[in-house]
Design a protein around this motif. Structure first.
Motif, PDB file in Angstrom:
ATOM      1  N   PRO A 187      38.322  -2.334 -14.937  1.00 44.16           N
ATOM      2  CA  PRO A 187      37.752  -1.048 -14.520  1.00 44.16           C
ATOM      3  C   PRO A 187      36.333  -1.206 -13.982  1.00 44.16           C
ATOM      4  CG  PRO A 187      37.864  -1.191 -16.917  1.00 44.16           C
ATOM      5  CD  PRO A 187      38.497  -2.435 -16.390  1.00 44.16           C
ATOM      6  N   LYS A 188      36.041  -0.497 -12.904  1.00 42.56           N
ATOM      7  CA  LYS A 188      34.706  -0.535 -12.318  1.00 42.56           C
ATOM      8  C   LYS A 188      34.306   0.889 -11.956  1.00 42.56           C
ATOM      9  CE  LYS A 188      31.937  -2.819  -8.864  1.00 42.56           C
ATOM     10  NZ  LYS A 188      31.885  -3.626  -7.655  1.00 42.56           N
ATOM     11  N   LEU A 189      33.088   1.264 -12.359  1.00 38.32           N
ATOM     12  CA  LEU A 189      32.589   2.612 -12.051  1.00 38.32           C
ATOM     13  C   LEU A 189      31.851   2.537 -10.726  1.00 38.32           C
ATOM     14  CD1 LEU A 189      32.426   5.481 -13.217  1.00 38.32           C
ATOM     15  CD2 LEU A 189      30.398   4.783 -14.483  1.00 38.32           C
ATOM     16  N   ILE A 190      32.374   3.252  -9.731  1.00 38.49           N
ATOM     17  CA  ILE A 190      31.756   3.203  -8.396  1.00 38.49           C
ATOM     18  C   ILE A 190      31.262   4.602  -8.025  1.00 38.49           C
ATOM     19  CG2 ILE A 190      33.155   1.267  -7.545  1.00 38.49           C
ATOM     20  CD1 ILE A 190      34.780   3.562  -5.988  1.00 38.49           C
ATOM     21  N   ALA A 191      30.312   4.651  -7.098  1.00 36.65           N
ATOM     22  CA  ALA A 191      29.807   5.948  -6.625  1.00 36.65           C
ATOM     23  C   ALA A 191      30.928   6.680  -5.904  1.00 36.65           C
ATOM     24  CB  ALA A 191      28.620   5.733  -5.702  1.00 36.65           C
ATOM     25  N   ASN A 192      30.949   7.981  -6.078  1.00 37.74           N
ATOM     26  CA  ASN A 192      32.023   8.776  -5.473  1.00 37.74           C
ATOM     27  C   ASN A 192      31.799   8.938  -3.965  1.00 37.74           C
ATOM     28  OD1 ASN A 192      34.203  10.411  -5.136  1.00 37.74           O
ATOM     29  ND2 ASN A 192      33.372  12.143  -6.263  1.00 37.74           N
TER      30      ASN A 192
END
Ligand code: PA5
Ligand code: MN
Length: 192
Positions: A187-192
């Protein structure tokens, strides 16, 4: 509240299966959310348009011992998010601020692995890992959404004030400022 005889011992109205969080008892509210019920949540790319709108994404059980909106009561719920992805985006809940935005809530992990996405009103987004036994205090003024990052069901419990309400509109209109996608199996949190 029901009338109780003086000095009586009675069974509680509900019980919970600790292995998966399933609530048993009378008058347990149940809701199912299918992909077609979740417009503006996932990215509307090729993967989304090719998917079946009847794909079951998550299910919620809730005990509402008092009417919604009453001050001073508590609600108890359990959510199960099925494993799966829309493209590279994991199955997740709609997410919301509370209608009475200062109201807080507890979440706790029961089975599976997930991520609790939190966003403040300045649109800072961060994630807390969810696993069996994880406990999450969601402060007031914080939007919250849960994501199943594993390949088994994610179940978690919740307890929130009966006057909190759910405000979905802000998230429907503007989303979270971060999205959780799978990159190289993680999982990677990326800018929307
Ligand atoms: O009250 C809560 O925060 C939870 O019970 C959620 O409602 C549940 O997890 C489903 O998420 P959502 O309400 O964002 O669809
Ligand atoms: Mn909530």
């Amino acid at each position: 509240m029901k009338n109780i005889d003086h000095l009586s011992i009675i069974d509680s109205t509900f019980n919970v299966d600790y292995s998966n969080g399933v609530i048993k008892g009378k008058n347990v509210n149940k809701a199912k959310k299918y992909l077609k019920d979740l417009p503006n949540i996932f990215r509307h790319g090729d993967a989304f348009s090719k998917m079946d709108g009847d794909a079951l994404i998550y299910e919620v059980q809730a005990i509402l011992p008092v009417d919604e909106g009453i001050e001073g009561g508590l609600f108890y719920g359990k959510t199960i998010i099925h494993p799966g992805k829309v493209g590279d985006e994991y199955y997740m809940t709609k997410g919301h601020f509370h209608q009475k935005i200062d109201r807080a809530e507890f979440y706790w992990g029961i089975e599976g692995t997930g991520m609790l996405l939190l966003m403040d009103q300045k649109r800072n987004t961060w994630g807390e890992k969810m696993y069996p036994g994880s406990l999450h205090y969601i402060d007031g003024f914080i939007a919250h959404r849960t994501v199943n990052i594993g390949d088994t069901p994610l179940s978690f419990g919740a307890c929130w004030p009966s006057d909190a309400g759910h405000n979905y509109q802000e998230i429907m209109d503007n989303g979270f400022s971060g999205r959780l996608i799978e990159v190289d199996g993680k999982p990677k949190l990326i800018a929307n």
